[in-house]
Structure formats: structure tokens, C-alpha cells
Design a protein around this motif. Structure first.
Motif, PDB file in Angstrom:
ATOM      1  N   LYS A 114       0.838  -1.196   0.000  1.00  0.00           N
ATOM      2  CA  LYS A 114       0.000   0.000   0.000  1.00  0.00           C
ATOM      3  C   LYS A 114       0.872   1.245   0.000  1.00  0.00           C
ATOM      4  N   GLY A 161      -5.969   4.025  -0.953  1.00  0.00           N
ATOM      5  CA  GLY A 161      -6.465   2.972  -1.827  1.00  0.00           C
ATOM      6  C   GLY A 161      -5.530   2.579  -2.948  1.00  0.00           C
ATOM      7  N   LYS A 173      -5.828   0.466  -7.859  1.00  0.00           N
ATOM      8  CA  LYS A 173      -6.667   1.415  -7.110  1.00  0.00           C
ATOM      9  C   LYS A 173      -7.874   0.668  -6.538  1.00  0.00           C
ATOM     10  N   ARG A 174      -7.985   0.710  -5.188  1.00  0.00           N
ATOM     11  CA  ARG A 174      -9.113   0.088  -4.508  1.00  0.00           C
ATOM     12  C   ARG A 174     -10.165   1.133  -4.145  1.00  0.00           C
ATOM     13  N   PHE A 175     -11.428   0.675  -4.118  1.00  0.00           N
ATOM     14  CA  PHE A 175     -12.543   1.546  -3.813  1.00  0.00           C
ATOM     15  C   PHE A 175     -13.299   1.025  -2.589  1.00  0.00           C
ATOM     16  N   LEU A 210     -13.158   1.815   0.650  1.00  0.00           N
ATOM     17  CA  LEU A 210     -12.189   1.411   1.667  1.00  0.00           C
ATOM     18  C   LEU A 210     -12.813   1.230   3.039  1.00  0.00           C
ATOM     19  N   ARG A 219     -14.269  -4.744  -1.247  1.00  0.00           N
ATOM     20  CA  ARG A 219     -13.497  -3.670  -1.852  1.00  0.00           C
ATOM     21  C   ARG A 219     -13.088  -4.049  -3.272  1.00  0.00           C
ATOM     22  N   TYR A 252     -11.422  -3.433  -7.064  1.00  0.00           N
ATOM     23  CA  TYR A 252     -10.244  -2.686  -7.500  1.00  0.00           C
ATOM     24  C   TYR A 252      -9.981  -2.913  -8.983  1.00  0.00           C
TER      25      TYR A 252
END
Length: 288
Positions: A104, A111, A169-171, A173, A178, A180
Motif C-alpha cells: 500500500k 487505496g 486502485k481500490r474503492f 475502503l 473492496r 479494484y
């Protein structure tokens, strides 16, 4: 005076207990109490490094651009036209153990991360279909049948080690689920490449060379929180490497119909194809 000292001791005790409780809470928040976790956190930081170990299923989709014969011998030129040939190359799907390892990043909203995949290099079987597999390379020489059989689908095999790096990119959070997306680069690296076709290897050992080349990879996936630190992950990748060249040099085949020749030198064959792979990974792991 004594009351003042007792008050100071109580304040000091409360401060120590507060720091300890904050430390415990921090440990509960940032990782499981497993051997090696604290050491890893010292190197990478808390709530930074993660892994998902499982299996990956890879389905190659090889788009053949051309198959060209060159450097033919005199007898081969009588029976075969040099230049482009008809046929296609392909490879079967395979499933192997694999792990996704990510880090990360410290910027953004938390994210963003960088990911790679770790697995033992799989063995990719290279096969042929169409006219190249179904019809003999050399059927007749000056009207005389050569007796050379069709090659069949088996051509060769190679070890594949495609290192890749993607920016992810993760959404959502603040949710357990989640999704991505990711985009990155891959490098097609092959080794221990060799011909396995029994007709091509009956007389000698042709050399198989496969070009190493950069490509790109796109991915979509989702993480699902199982507990405080454990996650289930499903991931799909599309890997594309354009115009990969594979060359088979010094090919000799036996011609039973031509007793005056012990063998016939066919020459060299060059395959040019787009290597596209659909990869599906399912794994479980935790964040350090």
C-alpha cells in the motif's frame, strides 16, 4: 507532601496504562500476532504489505500472425515453397499455485498500491493446428512421395517466467467488500525452450529460440474481509505481448520414400504471434 507524591504516582500509572492500551489497540488494528509479522512491519510499515496465496488459472489465446520457412535445402525447395505457410500455434490452459503480493502506497487516500505475482515458472506447451499440423512439410520431391508423415500438434515447450508489476486502485475502503482495478507492465521471459515433436527430433535436435519482450497487463478484482486481518481475493488479469517471435533452427527430418537420402534438411521456421493470456486468481491471505 505525601498526598502530592501519591497523586503523581497515580498520574504516571495512568499514562503508562494509556500508552500500553494504545499499543495493544494499534496491534489489533494493524496485523495478526503471528511470528514474523512485527519484523515485517518494521521493514515495510504497519498496514502496508499484504499477500493473497491461492491458485491461478491461465488460458493462453495465441493469435498467429505468420509462419515462415527459410534456408531450405535443395531437396526441400523442390517439395516446399519457401515463405509463409498455413497453420496456427496454440497452447493449452494450465493451473498452478500462485500468490499476489502488494504494498500500500503512502500517498493518496490509502487505496493505491503496487502489486506483483509470485509463482513457480510454469511449463508452456507449444502446439500447432491447421495445415502445419495435419499435412506433411515435404510430401513429394520430383514426383516421388517422400513418406514424411504430418507433424501433428506437438511442437515444443518452454519455461515461462513473466514478471509483472501493476498499479492498483481500490474503492469502498470503509467496506468489507473492496473492488479494484489495475494497470501495469509484464516482461515475457522464457528459458529451457526445446522442440518436443518426435518427427523433428528423430534425426537431430533443432534449436528453439523464443523472443523475450515487454507487454502490458490490465486487471480487475475484489477483496472480501473474512475477519480482522484475513481477506479473500478474486482477481482477473488480461496479459498481452504483441508480435512475439519464435524460431526453430536446423531442422532435419527422415524421408523413408527417398532411400538415396538419409534425411532431408527442411531449414528454419519462424513463428510470429500475439501472446494474450487470460489469468484468473483466487486466494486468501492477510495484511501485515
Amino acid at each position: 507532601m505525601r498526598k502530592t507524591m501519591d497523586a503523581k504516582k497515580r498520574i504516571f500509572l495512568f499514562v503508562v496504562l494509556g500508552l500500553l492500551s494504545a499499543h495493544v489497540a494499534s496491534q489489533d488494528m494493524y496485523g495478526p500476532d503471528y511470528p514474523g509479522v512485527k519484523f515485517t512491519q518494521k521493514i515495510f510499515g504497519e498496514d502496508r504489505l499484504y499477500f493473497r496465496f491461492g491458485a491461478i488459472h491461465m488460458s493462453p489465446d495465441v493469435k498467429t500472425r505468420s509462419i515462415t520457412l527459410s534456408n531450405l535445402s535443395e531437396i526441400a525447395e523442390v517439395a516446399v515453397e519457401p515463405g509463409e505457410q498455413e497453420g496456427e500455434a496454440f497452447s493449452d490452459p494450465l493451473t498452478i499455485p500462485a500468490a499476489i503480493i502488494g504494498y500500500k502506497l503512502r500517498w493518496g487516500d490509502g487505496g493505491w498500491s503496487i502489486e506483483t505475482m509470485a509463482a513457480l515458472p510454469p511449463t508452456l506447451e507449444l502446439k500447432a493446428k491447421g495445415k502445419l499440423a495435419d499435412e506433411p512439410l515435404v510430401t513429394e520431391a520430383n514426383g516421388i512421395p517422400t513418406g514424411v508423415p504430418a507433424l501433428g500438434e506437438k511442437v515444443g515447450e518452454t519455461k515461462v517466467a513473466p514478471p509483472m508489476v501493476t498499479l492498483v486502485k481500490r474503492f469502498r475502503l470503509d467496506h468489507n467488500f473492496r473492488p479494484y482495478v489495475g494497470l501495469g507492465a509484464v516482461y515475457l521471459f522464457t528459458y529451457d525452450s526445446h522442440v518436443t515433436n518426435p518427427i523433428l527430433t528423430e534425426v537431430g535436435e533443432p534449436e528453439l529460440e523464443i523472443q523475450d519482450k515487454f507487454g502490458w497487463v490490465g486487471q480487475i478484482g475484489a477483496d472480501w474481509r473474512l475477519s480482522d486481518h484475513w481477506w479473500l481475493a478474486a482477481d482477473a488479469k488480461y496479459i498481452s505481448v504483441k508480435e512475439v517471435k519464435a524460431k526453430v533452427d536446423r531442422t532435419f527430418i527422415r524421408a523413408p520414400g527417398l532411400p538415396q537420402y538419409q534425411y532431408a534438411e527442411v531449414g528454419d521456421a519462424e513463428f510470429v504471434a500475439d501472446m494474450n493470456v487470460y489469468a484468473f486468481h483466487l486466494g486468501v491471505g492477510f495484511t501485515f
